[in-house]
Design an enzyme around this catalytic site. Structure first.
Site, PDB file in Angstrom:
ATOM      1  CG  ASP A   1      -6.190  -3.362  11.422  1.00  0.00           C
ATOM      2  OD1 ASP A   1      -6.488  -4.572  11.436  1.00  0.00           O
ATOM      3  OD2 ASP A   1      -5.653  -2.745  12.366  1.00  0.00           O
TER       4      ASP A   1
ATOM      5  CG  ASP B   1      -0.170  -8.236   5.727  1.00  0.00           C
ATOM      6  OD1 ASP B   1       0.648  -8.874   5.038  1.00  0.00           O
ATOM      7  OD2 ASP B   1      -0.471  -7.053   5.508  1.00  0.00           O
TER       8      ASP B   1
ATOM      9  N   GLY C   1      -5.720  -4.108   0.497  1.00  0.00           N
ATOM     10  CA  GLY C   1      -4.962  -5.008  -0.380  1.00  0.00           C
ATOM     11  C   GLY C   1      -5.774  -6.251  -0.668  1.00  0.00           C
TER      12      GLY C   1
ATOM     13  NE  ARG D   1       4.295  -1.666   4.153  1.00  0.00           N
ATOM     14  CZ  ARG D   1       5.136  -1.591   3.112  1.00  0.00           C
ATOM     15  NH1 ARG D   1       6.358  -1.132   3.255  1.00  0.00           N
ATOM     16  NH2 ARG D   1       4.737  -1.960   1.921  1.00  0.00           N
TER      17      ARG D   1
ATOM     18  CD  GLU E   1       6.418  -5.571   2.880  1.00  0.00           C
ATOM     19  OE1 GLU E   1       6.251  -4.957   1.829  1.00  0.00           O
ATOM     20  OE2 GLU E   1       5.504  -5.799   3.719  1.00  0.00           O
TER      21      GLU E   1
ATOM     22  CG  MET F   1       4.248  -8.795   0.912  1.00  0.00           C
ATOM     23  SD  MET F   1       2.668  -8.506   0.084  1.00  0.00           S
ATOM     24  CE  MET F   1       3.224  -7.583  -1.375  1.00  0.00           C
TER      25      MET F   1
ATOM     26  CB  VAL G   1     -21.446 -12.289   0.681  1.00  0.00           C
ATOM     27  CG1 VAL G   1     -22.495 -11.184   0.819  1.00  0.00           C
ATOM     28  CG2 VAL G   1     -20.425 -12.186   1.805  1.00  0.00           C
TER      29      VAL G   1
ATOM     30  N   GLY H   1      12.049 -24.347   5.799  1.00  0.00           N
ATOM     31  CA  GLY H   1      13.305 -24.791   6.399  1.00  0.00           C
ATOM     32  C   GLY H   1      14.378 -23.723   6.380  1.00  0.00           C
TER      33      GLY H   1
ATOM     34  NE  ARG I   1      24.636 -14.044  -6.199  1.00  0.00           N
ATOM     35  CZ  ARG I   1      24.845 -14.403  -7.466  1.00  0.00           C
ATOM     36  NH1 ARG I   1      23.862 -14.332  -8.349  1.00  0.00           N
ATOM     37  NH2 ARG I   1      26.043 -14.799  -7.851  1.00  0.00           N
TER      38      ARG I   1
ATOM     39  CB  ILE J   1       4.247 -13.560  -6.758  1.00  0.00           C
ATOM     40  CG1 ILE J   1       5.366 -13.750  -5.732  1.00  0.00           C
ATOM     41  CG2 ILE J   1       4.845 -13.126  -8.082  1.00  0.00           C
ATOM     42  CD1 ILE J   1       6.276 -14.960  -6.046  1.00  0.00           C
ATOM     43  CD  GLN J   2       5.287 -12.194  -0.344  1.00  0.00           C
ATOM     44  OE1 GLN J   2       5.261 -12.456   0.847  1.00  0.00           O
ATOM     45  NE2 GLN J   2       6.022 -11.193  -0.821  1.00  0.00           N
TER      46      GLN J   2
END
Lengths: 328, 328, 328, 328
Positions: free
Chosen positions: A107, A132, A15, A176, A227, A174, A27, A190, A252, A259-260
């Site tokens: 990973d 993540d 990702g 998992r 998630e 996000m 680099v 908050g 809701r 978007i993250q």
């Protein structure tokens, strides 16, 4: 003793995350600084297998330090899981004269790189790039800080409307397998409650807590849900369950989604990506291999890819306590 | 043994920084959580002397975690430098039943707090809040991360116009005594040169470097200059000197100024402010005094105010090397 | 009757503004849509004179709609003020087979284009791109809306620190000849006073107003000052004068400078740039020449370059009244 | 002839939108300027029925011009649909001495206000505040411009990851009955396709278009889908259908949701809200009633609530054509 590295290959895989371009730039510029050639492979392992590459010099990477995504693109590669795929990749590298690789990803990227390096004696260094933050051997992965800012900005917006309408919002973020994003963005925004994969507080505690919030005079509430949270099957079911049991709440759901992953990297991520990537190239030039660079205690360190893959980066559970205190 | 703390006072002092409100919120909510009263003093030491205070409960601090500035306002106080001023402040605290103080600010704040505490036997804990990051005993001060993001966003904008016009821009950022902001934002923004108080590279090296950049094909350049830089008398003189000596450059100056102090705090600063402030209250409740809380190696620690004031937080000089490599 | 246009040239000139890239993209894509060739000239008239050009197709302009600055770069050209310079440019265009030009820029750009077109019978269409909004024949110029957002965001940050310290801030914004930016951003940012070139209110009125604000209980104030304001010689002198006469104010100055030109364009500017540029190409294909496209009353219109250059786009003076009411 | 208005009531109703606070501030300050009392009702019609109000003076609305949401909160009221509810509201207003009301909201708000005004002879003026822009009698509603910026920023982020992974993204935006947000944000974000309620292009055309994009060399695509789009039952089904028919696409869905309602208002929305609200109060003071204020052709105008409710604000269909040209 390893032979001298003269040409370094580079790719981004898994990702995408904000700061990957800053890593690519670092680099490439470090190679230029040390007068070593540099070549980028497109779409991670896929491009290595396909021989889809581009020579990169210091000017190729101008004005990308602040861009989200990755100019080398990214992909997940099934072919690289096969011996044949990896063999093809190794041939392509040798044909191009590439002596060593910098792999930017998570990973899966490091696992592929490790097998590849052992089979084909091509040194690799891993640079942890994923929003993540679930990589052992570094306190921060590239993109994580930016993702946190994206999430708190989104929740700030949702808070505006939650406060205006006395609503309860469930915001899925996000993560998992790990609650890093949920936990830190939840404190930053908050949130009244934070649900993460590492802790199954149970539905009852959630209801109790929301009930308590209401009695304490809170007219709106935000629940941040990772998630991978274990309480409900998913965030919509969770919201439904709460609506049934606490009918006075106008609940809701918002799923923040992709978007993250995008957006301009924060200064933190740009500096982190730069420092890690300079180090990655310097390690290769120094004859090192099969390491992952990481930032531990504000210093750039390295550990073996093996350690990085076997270890587990745990969340700081004290943050759950902080969150509870702050939602008083 | 200290007597049990029942009422905690709170103030913000010195230059304001983003995240101070998150710190205020965390102090207040932690007091509420532990059933201790909490009172805020306006305008730092000035309000303590004037007895200008407001009782704060958990609901008083709703929806401020994401606001810049400080709802308690801030000021520098000359009166507090006098024994008489401090005596008046101590009387006011005693009259209100305040047993201990949390002081959010920088060096000057802690120095005042230390003297005050010794004279009047009122325990104080310092929480480091300043954008300058120049406090010993913490790797990060509250507001520094946000200021870095503000600066790189501003330089990103300037880069747009620099690239469009082939210009050289000198961008002055805050940091009278320390180059933290210049060094990190400079790397984050991909600056070609970074001038900080800690290193006087000399005018000749700057000219050489700009000359080299141009020959390397760079058509625009950004030089980030710390307020306290020693090379030129100030950024305008610096630009004039460069214009005289490198006349092909269309050089411009931008002084970022006070926008660096404001703005919504980043997630990093909100979490940092929250963690430090919870700890500050818990230390007071635990009978501790005259400490500063800080984040060292991702953990919340504390040191004596004395250490904090005598020590020096040095920049990481390796970042200068990184900057040089990346501006290849 | 004009001969059919087969190849359109394109350039950006004058001060760059956010949305110029969206305009470039729209010109190029519209050419592609109508199967007309398109070529971009670098650095405005300079590139036309130097013959410094690049063929552009639909794929050349991917992912630039959201970028600040201009990929074609911009410059002011002295050579184009000479007959010889313009002749050289016309030759280059003819050699490349360019039949018509789209000129993105402001007054100076259109003036040059008009002379050029008359001398060399090459149709030109002007697209108004400048943050200043001071072009007759359009209610909005490309970049103006983004600049307003940049300014109010900056003042929001300054307001944080102004409120925290009870300070008076003078914020200088762009606008040498016109007060559009100052007036609208001043209302948007809730400024207490707005000083623009079109109105010299006099120093006394400013002092009165600040004095009145203070008596009304305002503890901090923002005065937005247009570069071209006539009251003081410059914003620093203005601040000094106020400090002398209202010594209880801790007055500070911030000059926003070049950050106002850069940054990602707002949605408004992207849509505006797109609509104007599609129209510009369609007018050329329709045999029209020497027009400027503009948005009047939400519709895309055109007027002659002559009108655009002779007319004056006036600020809406009613906004001064609105500002006065709102700073009650 | 109407009697002189001495006390004006104020409320926000329906979905909240960014800029409502700027409108509240402008109503309150205009009342103060004209020495008329002002009182705010909480949660729209609900607060009027409940008599839940707060007196507001010029200082009550400091530092809210830049805040999202509404400090008076908002709600939809079933009780106000009943004669009894409205009667209760009228009694409360009379008891408080409120002579006239400013209603900030959308269609539903104005419909309620119109009935109320006729039944109880209390003059009302409507101020159009909704992100949907679907109100007749104004080219722009308060909050619409900010929502567009929020959406394009989100899609910019999604574009980063779409480009990095060669993906097709379906992004659902608000707009149940009107395609304003989808159409303008789609053009602003450079979407390849835009699906709106006003046009059912049919599934086949969508597949054709995506197929054409791919052949034209586009490796990633964004489709912006209005909530109220008619092609698929919803955005997830739409994505599934495309995946089945164009299996080479890695299609993803993002529903932007409530982040579109919140956030700091853009400068445009702050100025719009200010101008409309000053006018609303001035109309009441001038003896006018049952009007809606709006911005037509950059001027502040008014029309009867009746017209506003019966008319239909149509999208500019030429924008569909622009979108098609630009996605070449």
């Amino acid at each position: 003793m390893s032979k001298k590295v003269k040409k370094i290959g580079l790719m981004t895989s898994g990702g995408d995350s904000p700061g990957m371009n800053a890593a690519i730039r670092a680099v490439v510029r470090t190679c230029a600084y040390y007068h070593v050639e540099c070549v980028g492979y497109y779409r991670g392992f896929q491009g290595m297998i396909a021989g889809d590459s581009i020579p990169l010099n210091a000017r190729s990477v101008r004005n990308i330090v602040n861009q989200g995504g990755t100019i080398l693109q990214s992909a997940r590669s099934k072919d690289f899981l096969t011996e044949e795929g990896r063999k093809k990749a190794a041939e392509n590298l040798r044909n191009e004269g590439v002596d060593a690789m910098v792999l930017i990803g998570g990973d899966g990227t490091f696992r592929g790189g490790q097998v590849f390096s052992k089979e084909h004696k091509i040194p690799v260094i891993g640079v942890p790039g994923t929003i993540d933050n679930d990589i052992f051997g570094t306190h921060y992965t590239i993109g994580y800080d930016t993702a946190l800012n994206t999430v708190v900005e989104a929740i700030d917006k949702i808070r505006d409307t939650a406060s205006s309408h006395n609503r309860l919002f469930f915001v899925e973020v996000m993560g998992r397998d790990a609650g890093f994003i949920a936990l830190n963005s939840g404190i930053g925004a908050g949130a009244e409650e934070i649900l993460i994969p590492e802790e199954d507080l149970g539905m009852d505690r959630l209801l109790d807590s929301l009930e308590r919030s209401r009695r304490a005079g809170k007219t709106s509430s935000i629940v941040v849900v990772s998630e991978g949270d274990k309480i409900g099957k998913n965030v919509f079911e969770l919201a439904d369950y709460v609506k049934e049991n606490l009918p006075y709440y106008d609940a809701r759901v918002t799923v923040l989604g992709h978007i993250q992953r995008g957006g301009r990297p924060s200064c933190f991520d740009r500096v982190l990506a730069s420092r890690l990537s300079v180090k990655a190239v310097e390690l290769l030039l120094d004859g090192k291999k099969n390491l992952m660079v990481g930032m531990m205690n504000n210093e750039i360190e390295s550990c073996s890819l093996d350690q990085a893959l076997k270890g587990k980066h745990n969340i700081n559970k004290d943050l759950l306590r902080i969150s509870e205190i702050l939602s008083t």
